[in-house]
Design a protein around this motif. Sequence first.
Motif, PDB file in Angstrom:
ATOM      1  N   ARG A 219       0.733  -1.205  -0.157  1.00 43.43           N
ATOM      2  CA  ARG A 219      -0.063  -0.026   0.169  1.00 43.43           C
ATOM      3  C   ARG A 219       0.969   1.352  -0.002  1.00 43.43           C
ATOM      4  O   ARG A 219       0.527   2.202  -0.788  1.00 43.43           O
ATOM      5  CB  ARG A 219      -0.919  -0.066   1.260  1.00 43.43           C
ATOM      6  N   TRP A 310      -8.597   1.034  -2.848  1.00 42.15           N
ATOM      7  CA  TRP A 310      -9.891   1.163  -2.296  1.00 42.15           C
ATOM      8  C   TRP A 310     -10.261  -0.296  -1.826  1.00 42.15           C
ATOM      9  O   TRP A 310     -10.286  -1.350  -2.529  1.00 42.15           O
ATOM     10  CB  TRP A 310     -10.857   1.522  -3.557  1.00 42.15           C
ATOM     11  N   LYS A 311     -10.945  -0.298  -0.498  1.00 41.72           N
ATOM     12  CA  LYS A 311     -11.494  -1.290   0.250  1.00 41.72           C
ATOM     13  C   LYS A 311     -10.378  -2.509   0.166  1.00 41.72           C
ATOM     14  O   LYS A 311     -10.886  -3.773   0.187  1.00 41.72           O
ATOM     15  CB  LYS A 311     -12.610  -1.535  -0.542  1.00 41.72           C
ATOM     16  N   ASP A 312      -8.852  -2.214   0.003  1.00 43.19           N
ATOM     17  CA  ASP A 312      -7.777  -3.338  -0.092  1.00 43.19           C
ATOM     18  C   ASP A 312      -8.194  -4.330  -1.222  1.00 43.19           C
ATOM     19  O   ASP A 312      -7.647  -5.361  -0.924  1.00 43.19           O
ATOM     20  CB  ASP A 312      -8.113  -3.911   1.598  1.00 43.19           C
ATOM     21  N   ALA A 313      -8.687  -3.680  -2.230  1.00 44.25           N
ATOM     22  CA  ALA A 313      -8.689  -4.840  -3.277  1.00 44.25           C
ATOM     23  C   ALA A 313      -7.376  -5.164  -3.846  1.00 44.25           C
ATOM     24  O   ALA A 313      -7.434  -6.321  -4.723  1.00 44.25           O
ATOM     25  CB  ALA A 313      -9.687  -4.242  -4.486  1.00 44.25           C
TER      26      ALA A 313
END
Length: 423
Positions: A219, A310-313
């Motif tokens: 990330r 986004w949302k750990d995708a």
Amino acid sequence: MDTLMLARWQSGLTLVSHFLFVPLTLGLVFMVALMETFYVMRGDETYRRMARFWGQLYIINYAMGFLTGLVQEFQFGLSWSAFSSYVGNVFGAPLAIETLLAFFLDATFFGFWLASWDIVPKKVHLAFIWIVALGVYLSAVFILIANGFMQQPVGYEIHNGQLVLTNISALVTNPNFLIALEHVTAGSLLTGAFFVSGVSAFNLLRRTTEHTVFRNSLRLSMIIAFLSSLAVILVGGAQIQNVGKVQPMKEAAMFGKVGDAAALQAQFVKLYGPGNYIPLMPVIVNTFHLMVILAALLLIASLIGLLLLWKDAIVRQRWFLRLLLPLIAFPYLANISGWLTREMGRQPWVVQGLLKTSDALSPSLNASMVFTSLLAFTLVYATLAVIDVYLLCRYGRLGLPGSPDTKEQESSNEETENVFALQ
């Protein structure tokens, strides 16, 4: 080949080989310092483990950069003593400061950082790694000050056939140096970011037990990759404008402007005397465009990665994790392409408008001497490259110190050793 061509090949080999390690050193040390900062600020043990893991990869790359730098300096003194004599009064100060201050600063405090985990207070330990980062970037500053002068000489006079520095302020505010520093910094952060993302992706693909460590590393690296790739492109545009002002022949070569190069050749013959002032245009135009294409691809990849955060995708998209593995090489190729454009595009000058490369050779040098040393340097660099790749792959695959992955690998290694012992 004649002596000059062999000496240029040797210089190119040592410069490119050394520069392979520089961007990762600059990019990775910043990321390690950032990781430990998050650990101190948030108290999250994950960031501490991240800093320790990436720190062990940093020291491998740093050590190899140091060794290749020593070989580079040796060949420099061997082949280019006339150049050293001509510009020594200008280069002496920044290069001496780089060695005595910057190098010893980062080397000393990195030793403190490695040896003082859990011994000194957290903030003191954090200060160590930021001092290391300061030393590394100061080294880049002083090297680029010298290189910037070679591209755009400023603040000097010629006394008795030698350059003498008369205005240190002009030297450190040289536009060529300042823009190059921004470009190298951005390119180095891009290299570090895609290195971290690629190694993290590899460990996530193999379903490491340290999922949180490598997810957070991925990330962070994607954010830095996007910002640095954007900066590379923006600063690169400013650098092209400066090249057009002070090195028009290089700009003509970069864009393949054959007509402009021919007109400039006629002007330079009148100004500097007979000679060929056009660099190897096929090489320059291709390295320049390769750099631009790679920078664009890396920007696109980092943007995709940023959107997948986004949302750990991002950790669930295994196709993207696989894509990140070969992308590790792209910033290296872009950096080397850019450096070749910068250095080869200046030919036939070693100091723009003042000293030709052919006049910079050591007077006693001959082709057999250079050929022998070229073979020796090639062998040394090939050996170091194999060692570096082996160590980075080994420790990148081994996992974090004390993690289950590491223990399993160590157990497997012991079993293998026992099998060989029985045989």
